[in-house]
Design an enzyme around this catalytic site. Structure first.
Site, mmCIF file in Angstrom:
data_model
loop_
_atom_site.group_PDB
_atom_site.id
_atom_site.type_symbol
_atom_site.label_atom_id
_atom_site.label_comp_id
_atom_site.label_asym_id
_atom_site.label_seq_id
_atom_site.Cartn_x
_atom_site.Cartn_y
_atom_site.Cartn_z
ATOM 1 N N GLN A 100 -4.701 -5.630 6.588
ATOM 2 C CA GLN A 100 -5.628 -6.621 6.044
ATOM 3 C C GLN A 100 -5.452 -7.980 6.718
ATOM 4 O O GLN A 100 -6.291 -8.863 6.556
ATOM 5 C CB GLN A 100 -5.412 -6.794 4.527
ATOM 6 C CG GLN A 100 -5.533 -5.521 3.721
ATOM 7 C CD GLN A 100 -6.952 -4.999 3.641
ATOM 8 O OE1 GLN A 100 -7.927 -5.727 3.838
ATOM 9 N NE2 GLN A 100 -7.090 -3.718 3.356
ATOM 10 N N HIS B 113 0.866 -1.172 0.000
ATOM 11 C CA HIS B 113 0.000 0.000 0.000
ATOM 12 C C HIS B 113 0.908 1.230 0.000
ATOM 13 O O HIS B 113 2.026 1.166 0.502
ATOM 14 C CB HIS B 113 -0.836 -0.085 1.283
ATOM 15 C CG HIS B 113 -1.882 0.962 1.442
ATOM 16 N ND1 HIS B 113 -1.596 2.235 1.866
ATOM 17 C CD2 HIS B 113 -3.227 0.915 1.256
ATOM 18 C CE1 HIS B 113 -2.724 2.929 1.940
ATOM 19 N NE2 HIS B 113 -3.728 2.152 1.572
ATOM 20 N N ASP C 65 2.835 -4.892 8.028
ATOM 21 C CA ASP C 65 1.619 -4.097 7.915
ATOM 22 C C ASP C 65 0.434 -5.069 7.988
ATOM 23 O O ASP C 65 0.161 -5.797 7.042
ATOM 24 C CB ASP C 65 1.643 -3.332 6.582
ATOM 25 C CG ASP C 65 0.333 -2.612 6.290
ATOM 26 O OD1 ASP C 65 -0.602 -2.687 7.126
ATOM 27 O OD2 ASP C 65 0.246 -1.976 5.228
ATOM 28 N N LYS D 11 -10.675 -1.664 10.082
ATOM 29 C CA LYS D 11 -10.821 -2.819 9.202
ATOM 30 C C LYS D 11 -11.089 -4.087 10.007
ATOM 31 O O LYS D 11 -11.252 -5.158 9.455
ATOM 32 C CB LYS D 11 -9.563 -2.985 8.340
ATOM 33 C CG LYS D 11 -9.403 -1.887 7.298
ATOM 34 C CD LYS D 11 -8.104 -2.056 6.540
ATOM 35 C CE LYS D 11 -8.068 -1.261 5.245
ATOM 36 N NZ LYS D 11 -7.877 0.166 5.424
ATOM 37 N N CYS E 70 -4.853 2.518 -3.646
ATOM 38 C CA CYS E 70 -3.660 3.049 -2.978
ATOM 39 C C CYS E 70 -2.477 2.088 -3.089
ATOM 40 O O CYS E 70 -1.695 1.942 -2.145
ATOM 41 C CB CYS E 70 -3.940 3.368 -1.511
ATOM 42 S SG CYS E 70 -5.166 4.639 -1.301
#
Lengths: 491, 142
Positions: A288, A207, A285, A311, A449
């Site tokens: 997700q 991202h 990261d 999220k 993104c």
């Protein structure tokens, strides 16, 4: 592959399960969960057949008539039968009922979960209660109300620490989200750990938030960014990763747990182990990834892990940065002021201890409490059941779109956390999305993104359908119909 | 000053609006279901003559669109040539242009868009990329 099914009509199965024989099937499920997906399907199937056969004999179930074997192709079997695994593994109706949003929008299909998930009642109630009954600023008040707010706020931190199995709550730093966490890391490590001539290794799946802060800060000191490329199947090229680690000797490796553009799961265990072998610091990261699987940061042994709350059913404007204590202590703060300060004069300032040193200003107190409520709510569900149910929706969607003429799939169904990214041949994703929007299917279209990812894929972007466990089999059916209509209108 | 030398792109666009888009505009007014309206928009979007590659440059790029769009403006007489990656944007711009020509090239572009009455989803209240393009066209006219 064909499977014998001793039923007159396989569609009878859901009603059979609903009639309280759940206990009969649960052992079969737990037995087979450890097996690979394909054998799990067959294993459950075999077990259920055995049970059904027994049922039909012993209970004289009138709906269950073992007349003759019907041979069904596996994919047909999955459509008619597998979705009903939920009947005994995961109660989608009960899960969905926790979200008032769907009562307000009964005609919408929400498939933009990778952008943000809806919020369950538990989260909304926790925040309302905090503002109505417990509100006060934290840490500095001499009064009991502030102490109460502080203890709620610190309890939230402890809950998050427990969720990630951090060694201590002080290893959890509140941020405004994943982007802020990555900005703190890029600022805090560049010039200290990362020096001129050093390398940081990213991947083609990242991202923008895991690219641009590094670009900005490394340009100032003259450090290099290297990128792990993709294989033809749009998963990371692990051989190239290994080679880049050896060749570039990066000081830092920063990568996503799950690709937001494709849903592809990165092999984080292997990647962390390899990075460690080469002495690189690891940043993951988890934006997700957190909704996909339980994250145990100590088992992963990563240096940093970060995510946003929104999220994972939590509020917007809050997220966390986990870091090993020794790593967080090295981190140069990005923001200054407020609780992060121990003592100030106009000539010298000394800083507070962790975690406060990295949390300048009044924090998002209600957000932290809402995030902890989201996590405590989410932990009540069996992650394996959530995952299996989402995989089943993914299979249905992925199989279903194959039948639509001109579909180009960018996501694979293997190693996928629950996203189908696709395009219609020669059509711009924005056009497909506008036609889905017209049919009340909420998806995201564009480059998500992650422009470098789509440059690597040589696509103008994609239509992204991202799943959550509150989505239903019927919604996927409706979506497939809407996609077919969109394809017809564009033809 | 040099004479007006319309480039191929401007001529082709004007011709397309006169030959095709105006007819579709009339058809659109009679359509009641969204599928028929969108079919017209998407087909117009497909057919509207595009720009040559050299015109699809940074200078002509319209900022504020979800999908890339390029606008060429010829000032005197006022003419337009346009391309977007998204057919829906091209289709709506073609319809607004047809409407503009019908109303003697004077009406306000944003009002013309409103008058097309394409429903909430394709109206100025939703920033679907058309807004940025029509705002530039209106500025050129003002």
């Amino acid at each position: 592959m064909t499977i014998p099914l001793f039923l007159e009509d396989s569609r009878l199965l859901p009603s059979i399960f609903r009639r309280s024989h759940i206990a009969n099937y649960a052992p079969a499920v737990s037995l087979t969960r450890r097996l690979p997906e394909s054998s799990m399907i067959l294993g459950i199937h075999h077990q259920i057949l055995t049970n059904l056969a027994a049922l039909s004999k012993t209970r004289q179930n009138p709906q269950l008539i073992a007349k003759r074997p019907i041979f069904l192709a596996l994919h047909h079997f999955q459509f008619n039968f597998l979705p009903n695994k939920a009947d005994f593994m995961f109660d989608v109706a009960a899960f969905r009922a926790e979200f008032a949003f769907f009562q307000h929008h009964p005609d919408w299909v929400y498939l933009d979960n990778a952008a943000s998930t809806q919020k369950p009642a538990a989260v909304l109630q926790s925040m309302q209660q905090f503002y109505q009954q417990d509100y006060s600023n934290v840490h500095r008040g001499a009064h009991a109300l502030s102490q109460r707010a502080t203890s709620l706020f610190e309890q939230a931190r402890a809950d998050i620490a427990a969720f990630f199995n951090a060694a201590s709550p002080s290893e959890i730093i509140w941020t405004s989200g994943a982007t802020a966490a990555l900005n703190q890391l890029a600022f805090g490590l560049t010039g200290t750990l990362l020096q001129q001539g050093d390398c940081i290794l990213l991947t083609a799946l990242e991202h923008h938030a895991n690219i641009v802060p590094w670009q900005f800060h490394t340009a100032a000191i003259g450090a290099e960014i290297a990128v792990v490329p993709l294989l033809a199947n749009h998963h990371l090229d692990m051989a190239a990763y290994d080679a880049l680690l050896a060749e570039k000797k990066p000081k830092i490796v920063s990568f996503t747990h799950v690709s937001n553009g494709l849903g592809h799961i990165t092999p984080i265990n292997d990647m962390i182990a390899l990075a460690k072998k080469h002495g690189a610091l690891t940043i993951i990261d988890g934006s997700q990834g957190v909704s996909y699987e339980r994250v145990d940061v100590q088992a992963l042994d990563c240096d940093f892990y970060l995510c946003s709350a929104h999220k994972l059913y939590g509020p917007t404007g809050i997220g966390v940065l986990y870091g090993k204590t020794a790593m967080l202590e090295q981190l140069k703060p990005l923001h200054y002021g407020g609780e992060m300060i121990k003592q100030v004069s106009f000539t010298k300032t000394s800083f507070n201890q962790l975690p406060y040193r990295l949390e300048a200003g009044t924090p998002n107190i209600a957000g932290a409490i809402g995030f902890a409520a989201a996590i405590n709510w989410y932990r009540r569900f069996d992650i394996n059941a959530l995952q299996a149910y989402k995989q089943q929706l993914l299979q249905q969607l992925w199989q279903g779109v194959q039948a639509i003429p001109g579909i180009e799939l960018l996501s694979t169904v293997e190693n996928n956390a629950g996203i189908v990214s696709l395009n219609l041949q020669n059509e711009h994703p924005a056009d497909v999305a506008v036609l889905l929007d017209q049919q009340k299917i909420a998806v995201r279209a564009g480059t998500h993104c992650a422009m470098p990812l789509f440059q690597a894929l040589q696509q103008p972007g994609a239509v992204r359908l991202s799943l959550a466990p509150y989505n239903t089999e019927a919604e996927i059916g409706h979506t497939l119909q809407a996609l077919t209509t969109a394809a017809e209108l564009l033809a | 000053m040099s004479e007006y030398q319309p480039t191929n792109t401007f001529v082709q666009t004007k011709q397309f609006i006169a030959d095709v888009a105006m007819i579709e505009l009339e058809k659109l007014a009679k359509m009641t279901d969204w599928q028929s309206r969108y079919r017209i928009i998407m087909q117009l979007g497909k057919q509207l003559p595009g720009l040559v590659l050299s015109d699809k440059c940074e200078h002509n790029l319209v900022s504020g669109c979800e999908s890339a769009a390029w606008l060429l403006i010829h000032k005197a007489p006022l003419q337009f040539a346009f391309e977007s990656e998204a057919r829906v944007v091209k289709g709506i711009v073609a319809l607004v242009l047809a409407s503009w020509y019908q109303q003697n090239q004077q009406a306000n572009f944003l009002q013309l868009w409103q008058q097309l009455n394409l429903g909430a989803e394709l109206s100025p209240s939703r920033n679907n990329g058309v807004l940025a393009v029509l705002t530039l066209m209106q500025q050129a006219q003002a």
